[in-house]
Motif scaffolding. Structure first.
Motif, PDB file in Angstrom:
ATOM      1  N   LYS A   6       0.840  -1.216   0.000  1.00 49.53           N
ATOM      2  CA  LYS A   6       0.000   0.000   0.000  1.00 49.53           C
ATOM      3  C   LYS A   6       0.869   1.257   0.000  1.00 49.53           C
ATOM      4  CE  LYS A   6      -3.966  -2.204   0.385  1.00 49.53           C
ATOM      5  NZ  LYS A   6      -4.958  -2.272  -0.652  1.00 49.53           N
ATOM      6  N   THR A  20      -2.840  14.544  -6.529  1.00 48.08           N
ATOM      7  CA  THR A  20      -3.909  13.551  -6.393  1.00 48.08           C
ATOM      8  C   THR A  20      -4.498  13.651  -4.992  1.00 48.08           C
ATOM      9  OG1 THR A  20      -2.685  12.086  -7.889  1.00 48.08           O
ATOM     10  CG2 THR A  20      -4.462  11.101  -6.616  1.00 48.08           C
ATOM     11  N   SER A  21      -5.799  13.730  -4.918  1.00 47.65           N
ATOM     12  CA  SER A  21      -6.466  13.892  -3.619  1.00 47.65           C
ATOM     13  C   SER A  21      -6.388  12.606  -2.798  1.00 47.65           C
ATOM     14  CB  SER A  21      -7.933  14.266  -3.822  1.00 47.65           C
ATOM     15  OG  SER A  21      -8.660  13.159  -4.328  1.00 47.65           O
ATOM     16  N   ASN A  22      -6.487  12.769  -1.493  1.00 47.21           N
ATOM     17  CA  ASN A  22      -6.505  11.603  -0.605  1.00 47.21           C
ATOM     18  C   ASN A  22      -7.694  10.701  -0.932  1.00 47.21           C
ATOM     19  OD1 ASN A  22      -4.227  12.560   0.570  1.00 47.21           O
ATOM     20  ND2 ASN A  22      -5.149  13.013   2.560  1.00 47.21           N
ATOM     21  N   LYS A  23      -8.796  11.290  -1.327  1.00 43.77           N
ATOM     22  CA  LYS A  23      -9.983  10.520  -1.702  1.00 43.77           C
ATOM     23  C   LYS A  23      -9.678   9.624  -2.903  1.00 43.77           C
ATOM     24  CE  LYS A  23     -14.426   9.446  -2.197  1.00 43.77           C
ATOM     25  NZ  LYS A  23     -14.449   8.010  -2.393  1.00 43.77           N
ATOM     26  N   GLU A  24      -9.055  10.199  -3.922  1.00 46.56           N
ATOM     27  CA  GLU A  24      -8.723   9.417  -5.112  1.00 46.56           C
ATOM     28  C   GLU A  24      -7.701   8.332  -4.777  1.00 46.56           C
ATOM     29  OE1 GLU A  24      -6.955   9.940  -9.627  1.00 46.56           O
ATOM     30  OE2 GLU A  24      -7.699  11.723  -8.576  1.00 46.56           O
ATOM     31  N   SER A  26      -7.289   6.896  -1.856  1.00 46.63           N
ATOM     32  CA  SER A  26      -7.965   5.863  -1.062  1.00 46.63           C
ATOM     33  C   SER A  26      -8.777   4.929  -1.957  1.00 46.63           C
ATOM     34  CB  SER A  26      -8.833   6.484   0.029  1.00 46.63           C
ATOM     35  OG  SER A  26      -9.946   7.137  -0.507  1.00 46.63           O
ATOM     36  N   ASP A  27      -9.412   5.464  -2.974  1.00 48.04           N
ATOM     37  CA  ASP A  27     -10.162   4.626  -3.919  1.00 48.04           C
ATOM     38  C   ASP A  27      -9.223   3.693  -4.682  1.00 48.04           C
ATOM     39  OD1 ASP A  27     -12.502   5.890  -3.169  1.00 48.04           O
ATOM     40  OD2 ASP A  27     -12.571   7.216  -4.932  1.00 48.04           O
ATOM     41  N   ARG A  28      -8.074   4.195  -5.086  1.00 49.43           N
ATOM     42  CA  ARG A  28      -7.156   3.414  -5.920  1.00 49.43           C
ATOM     43  C   ARG A  28      -6.390   2.346  -5.135  1.00 49.43           C
ATOM     44  NH1 ARG A  28      -4.324   7.962  -9.521  1.00 49.43           N
ATOM     45  NH2 ARG A  28      -2.986   6.217 -10.112  1.00 49.43           N
ATOM     46  N   ASN A  30      -7.570   1.052  -2.206  1.00 47.37           N
ATOM     47  CA  ASN A  30      -8.549   0.293  -1.436  1.00 47.37           C
ATOM     48  C   ASN A  30      -8.336   0.419   0.078  1.00 47.37           C
ATOM     49  OD1 ASN A  30     -10.867  -1.246  -1.314  1.00 47.37           O
ATOM     50  ND2 ASN A  30      -9.757  -3.190  -1.327  1.00 47.37           N
ATOM     51  N   SER A  32      -9.467   3.346   3.401  1.00 47.04           N
ATOM     52  CA  SER A  32     -10.275   4.535   3.701  1.00 47.04           C
ATOM     53  C   SER A  32      -9.343   5.745   3.769  1.00 47.04           C
ATOM     54  CB  SER A  32     -11.054   4.345   4.996  1.00 47.04           C
ATOM     55  OG  SER A  32     -10.167   4.268   6.081  1.00 47.04           O
ATOM     56  N   MET A  33      -9.924   6.942   3.811  1.00 50.23           N
ATOM     57  CA  MET A  33      -9.137   8.175   3.751  1.00 50.23           C
ATOM     58  C   MET A  33      -8.226   8.365   4.972  1.00 50.23           C
ATOM     59  SD  MET A  33     -11.547  10.877   1.718  1.00 50.23           S
ATOM     60  CE  MET A  33     -10.712  12.233   2.430  1.00 50.23           C
TER      61      MET A  33
END
Length: 154
Positions: A6, A20-24, A26-28, A30, A32-33
């Protein structure tokens, strides 16, 4: 330093685009933020993430000529090396300088507007540094690979 899969995925994402945002992220990866935020904070504290920069388009800035310059020094003394390294850092056209082994002592990457600019740089700046015995210039015809991304083995 040990990094898990990770961490390496986060590093790879951020070295490709530091915005790149933390949200993006976290999605990539897998996660959570909150864990992503904590991992990035840890990577910063470990100096793995040194700074966030924008890469400029050199040609749009009029820096159309890239030159690799190989330099041999007259004497191989620490005093001579320190003087050269101190002076070369003062020249804005020099964007990279490496102390190397082999036939030459230093390898420079130089950016210039054109051949006239490089000629002026060569004679008014580079050639004035004491201790240089020999220089060879190689004009870059085409950039085949030019990346700031480091290989990460996931």
């Amino acid at each position: 330093m040990k990094f898990d899969e990770k961490d390496l995925m986060i590093l790879d994402i951020l070295q490709r685009d530091a915005n790149t945002s933390n949200k993006e992220i976290s999605d990539r990866v897998n996660l959570s933020m909150t864990p992503v935020y904590e991992r990035i904070k840890k990577l910063i504290s470990m100096s793995m993430l040194k700074k966030k920069v924008y890469l400029l388009d050199r040609k749009k800035l009029g820096l159309n000529l890239m030159v690799l310059v190989s330099i041999s020094m007259e004497k191989h003394s620490s005093e001579n090396a320190l003087l050269f390294m101190e002076e070369i850092q003062k020249i804005p056209e020099v964007v990279e300088c490496f102390h190397v082994t082999g036939a030459f002592d230093y390898q420079l990457k130089v950016m210039a507007r054109d051949v006239d600019h490089y000629h002026e740089f060569n004679f008014k700046k580079l050639a004035t540094i004491k201790g240089i015995r020999h220089m060879e210039s190689y004009f870059v015809m085409k950039e085949v690979v030019n990346s700031t991304e480091l290989p990460l083995f996931i």
